[in-house]
Design an enzyme around this catalytic site. Structure first.
Site, mmCIF file in Angstrom:
data_model
loop_
_atom_site.group_PDB
_atom_site.id
_atom_site.type_symbol
_atom_site.label_atom_id
_atom_site.label_comp_id
_atom_site.label_asym_id
_atom_site.label_seq_id
_atom_site.Cartn_x
_atom_site.Cartn_y
_atom_site.Cartn_z
ATOM 1 N N LEU A 100 -17.665 3.116 -9.911
ATOM 2 C CA LEU A 100 -17.138 2.204 -10.828
ATOM 3 C C LEU A 100 -17.103 0.937 -9.918
ATOM 4 C CD1 LEU A 100 -14.306 4.011 -12.751
ATOM 5 C CD2 LEU A 100 -16.514 3.439 -13.591
ATOM 6 N N ASP A 101 -17.525 -0.096 -10.458
ATOM 7 C CA ASP A 101 -17.457 -1.477 -9.751
ATOM 8 C C ASP A 101 -15.898 -1.662 -9.298
ATOM 9 O OD1 ASP A 101 -19.962 -2.001 -10.505
ATOM 10 O OD2 ASP A 101 -19.355 -3.142 -12.295
ATOM 11 N N ALA A 102 -15.495 -2.460 -8.462
ATOM 12 C CA ALA A 102 -14.441 -2.881 -7.939
ATOM 13 C C ALA A 102 -13.362 -3.202 -8.735
ATOM 14 C CB ALA A 102 -14.427 -3.884 -6.900
#
Length: 233
Positions: A100-102
């Site tokens: 998942l993106d930050a």
């Protein structure tokens, strides 16, 4: 389970090296030397030994994390940013199932079971991911339809399985279902039609929902793991 797989999953060597050890006659099962690579063992009852020393199977662990914003989905980071492993104080090595993106929050599974992770991530298994996106403007009905019929991304047809509004009167909050695991897939799909995703939350992955507070974690229940891992594997 195949003998070579049992040995490799114990953590002492690779599967290829395990095959060499078997062919060299250094492996016994229930005190009998086995040199057949196709030999099957029962991890629960058979005693497997290498050079007379028993090999103990490595215990598998499966965690659900409700990922908060600000953590990256890797095991290490060259820039010393916070990773999802900082949120799970566990002595054995884990790794996230996908990424998942930050700034994306929500369901993230972590494990030390490589086969489990590969099964969930392989495109042929079409694992459903459910996301809730907050857009910078209301989603047009025609654009919602285009997203399910398919648009070109990375020079190939890409689509959401479903698109629906989380709140009927607020068309900036959108729920999408997809089977894609490409990086930034949801954000890039909306971007192609002129929308910016301001917030993104993964509501569920493979039917597992975030039923715990943001930033917390728990081990998956046996019933959950059983659904994700076919019993004939």
């Amino acid at each position: 389970m195949r003998l070579n797989k049992f040995i490799s999953e114990s953590g002492i060597t690779s599967r290829r090296k395990a095959e060499e050890l078997i062919l060299q006659g250094r492996v016994t099962v229930n005190n009998k030397t086995v040199i057949k690579l196709a030999f099957d063992v029962n991890p629960e009852s058979d005693v497997v030994a290498l050079d007379g020393e028993r090999i103990k199977p490595k215990k598998k662990h499966y965690f659900l994390l409700n990922k908060p914003s600000g953590y990256i989905s890797t095991t290490v980071d060259e820039r010393n940013r916070k990773t999802v492993l900082d949120l799970i104080p566990f002595r054995e090595k884990l790794f996230p199932v996908g990424r998942l993106d930050a700034d994306t929050t929500g369901v993230l599974l972590l494990t030390n079971d490589g086969d489990f992770a590969n099964r969930l991530l392989h495109p042929k298994n079409k694992i459903i991911r459910v996301y809730v996106a907050k857009l910078d403007k209301e989603l047009d009905e025609k654009d919602a339809e285009r997203l399910t019929k398919g648009i070109l991304l990375d020079k190939r047809k890409s689509e959401f399985e479903k698109v629906y509004f989380e709140k009927p009167k607020d068309r900036t909050h959108i729920t999408v279902e997809c089977v894609e695991g490409r990086n930034h897939f949801v954000k890039r799909m909306f971007s192609l039609l002129g929308y910016e995703v301001k917030k993104l939350h993964r509501k569920s992955f493979a039917g597992i929902e975030a039923d715990i507070p943001i930033g917390s974690y728990r081990e998956l229940k046996f019933s959950e793991i059983k659904k994700l891992i076919p019993q004939n594997d």
